[in-house]
Design an enzyme around this catalytic site. Structure first.
Site, PDB file in Angstrom:
ATOM      1  CB  VAL A 154      -0.912  -0.019   1.267  1.00 59.15           C
ATOM      2  CG1 VAL A 154      -1.708   1.259   1.384  1.00 59.15           C
ATOM      3  CG2 VAL A 154      -1.848  -1.215   1.199  1.00 59.15           C
ATOM      4  N   GLY A 203       3.569   3.326  -4.539  1.00 58.59           N
ATOM      5  CA  GLY A 203       3.776   3.613  -5.967  1.00 58.59           C
ATOM      6  C   GLY A 203       3.509   2.426  -6.872  1.00 58.59           C
ATOM      7  CG  LEU A 204       4.635  -1.317  -6.527  1.00 61.17           C
ATOM      8  CD1 LEU A 204       5.063  -2.446  -5.615  1.00 61.17           C
ATOM      9  CD2 LEU A 204       5.117  -1.607  -7.940  1.00 61.17           C
ATOM     10  N   GLY A 205       0.422   1.149  -7.295  1.00 57.74           N
ATOM     11  CA  GLY A 205      -0.949   1.224  -7.807  1.00 57.74           C
ATOM     12  C   GLY A 205      -1.953   0.374  -7.043  1.00 57.74           C
ATOM     13  CB  ALA A 224      -5.646   2.228  -9.409  1.00 63.43           C
ATOM     14  CG  ASP A 268      -1.579   5.104 -10.068  1.00 59.28           C
ATOM     15  OD1 ASP A 268      -0.653   5.551 -10.752  1.00 59.28           O
ATOM     16  OD2 ASP A 268      -1.515   4.959  -8.826  1.00 59.28           O
TER      17      ASP A 268
HETATM   18  O1  PMV Z   1       2.524   7.143  -6.403  1.00 61.90           O
HETATM   19  P1  PMV Z   1       1.886   6.600  -7.611  1.00 61.90           P
HETATM   20  O2  PMV Z   1       2.628   5.509  -8.275  1.00 61.90           O
HETATM   21  O3  PMV Z   1       0.436   6.327  -7.443  1.00 61.90           O
HETATM   22  O4  PMV Z   1       2.037   7.668  -8.765  1.00 61.90           O
HETATM   23  C1  PMV Z   1       1.619   8.944  -8.696  1.00 61.90           C
HETATM   24  C2  PMV Z   1       2.012   9.604  -9.964  1.00 61.90           C
HETATM   25  C3  PMV Z   1       1.906  11.102  -9.903  1.00 61.90           C
HETATM   26  O5  PMV Z   1       2.297  11.580 -11.187  1.00 61.90           O
HETATM   27  C4  PMV Z   1       2.847  11.673  -8.862  1.00 61.90           C
HETATM   28  C5  PMV Z   1       0.494  11.556  -9.587  1.00 61.90           C
HETATM   29  C6  PMV Z   1      -0.504  11.275 -10.691  1.00 61.90           C
HETATM   30  O6  PMV Z   1      -1.705  11.338 -10.391  1.00 61.90           O
HETATM   31  O7  PMV Z   1      -0.121  11.031 -11.839  1.00 61.90           O
END
Ligand code: PMV
Length: 320
Positions: free
Chosen positions: A109, A112-114, A117, A159
């Site tokens: 969680v 940054g691995l989505g 979503a 995402d």
């Molecule tokens: O943290 P992540 O992997 O959900 O990525 C967010 C990416 C951003 O560009 C920072 C925000 C977005 O909504 O695109």
């Protein structure tokens, strides 16, 4: 019983600048996934079980904006409002059947691995299939974007798009999605700082910088956009060895946006010192994951170097 599974994702290039209309590249990560399972039940109501977050509750006992409850409420609302284009839907049935919904996820969680979503997409697909309300990928993607907006403020939509289509995506906000081709397979190592960091906060901080000096930050975002464009070309022609330098440049611009952390910089340097062709943070930053481009035969060595430099876990993924 109905099941649906959705992969995680990682951003290769262009995070943050993508919020301001520049292109970004992201790929699905199939080693991790979110899964939803739905069963008809004898117990009254819609019961949700998500053992990973210690949740066992009936839908109506949860706050309506709870991330999982909001997906179910929005789905029930949608399916009552609009007739299914395929004729047969749950619309008009009035009452919903009693259900047991189980959600499991191996996606860390807030890293940054989505994960958010992917849970949304798995859950809405399982609901749509179980309740005979067919949804196209476009509808699932739009649905998941609405949920992302509820919880994350002003997301670009990257995402939900990558996890919905489960394909490598060249993404520009509010434009039709473009799937990019991969000229020759290449290997990415993902290193997790173990620090969970809400994307909303880093996005808000970048917005403050931008508001204070728009012309400076627009030109930084332009540079990031150029990097993403050029990275797509290299991937499509199979010149992936040239991506490393682009990753290093993108990381420097993310540092300028103040979204890196010493822990992320340490992993980026450790990967490069161990022979990676380039490395950068990935996603919102301030924690979460970094990625490194590696020759396949060096992946093990670079992975050990990341672990010694403090990575809580590493994943190797080949894009082909
Ligand atoms: O943290 P992540 O992997 O959900 O990525 C967010 C990416 C951003 O560009 C920072 C925000 C977005 O909504 O695109």
């Amino acid at each position: 019983m109905t099941t649906a599974s959705t992969p995680g994702k990682i951003i290769l290039f262009g995070e943050h600048a993508v919020v301001y209309g520049r292109p970004a590249l992201a790929i699905p990560v199939t080693q991790v996934h979110a899964d939803a399972e739905i069963l008809d039940s004898d117990s009254k109501g819609i019961w949700i079980h998500a053992s990973g977050v210690n949740l066992h509750a009936e839908l109506n006992t949860l706050p309506p904006d709870h991330p999982i409850a909001s997906v179910i409420h929005n789905f029930l609302f949608l399916s009552r409002q609009s007739p299914s284009p395929f004729g047969r839907g749950v619309r008009g049935e009035g009452r919903f059947p009693n259900l047991q919904i189980s959600i499991t996820s191996t996606i860390p969680v807030a890293s940054g691995l989505g994960s958010g979503a992917a849970v949304t997409v798995a859950l809405v697909r399982a609901l749509a299939a179980h309740l005979h309300y067919p949804m196209t990928d476009e509808e699932v993607n739009a649905f998941a974007y609405d949920i992302e907006k509820l919880h994350h403020g002003t997301p670009s939509g990257i995402d939900n798009t990558v996890v919905t289509y489960a394909k490598p995506v060249y993404f520009i906000k509010s434009q039709p999605i473009e799937i990019f081709k991969v000229g020759a397979p290449f290997t990415i190592l993902i290193g997790d700082t173990g620090i969970s960091a809400p994307t909303k906060e880093s996005v808000t901080d970048v917005k403050k910088l931008w508001e204070a000096d728009k012309s400076k930050w627009e030109s930084v975002f332009d540079r990031v956009g150029e990097i993403a464009k050029s990275a797509r070309e290299k991937i499509e022609t199979g010149d992936w060895r040239l991506l490393g330098e682009l990753m290093n440049q993108n990381h420097a611009l993310l540092q300028e946006m103040t979204v890196s952390l010493p822990e992320l910089d340490l992993l980026v340097e450790a990967a490069k010192n161990a022979g990676a062709l380039g490395a950068k943070l990935s996603g919102g930053g301030r924690g979460g994951n970094m990625i490194a481009l590696v020759e396949q035969e060096k992946a093990g060595e670079v992975s050990s170097a990341l672990t010694s430099a403090g990575a809580k876990r590493t994943l190797i993924t080949t894009i082909s």
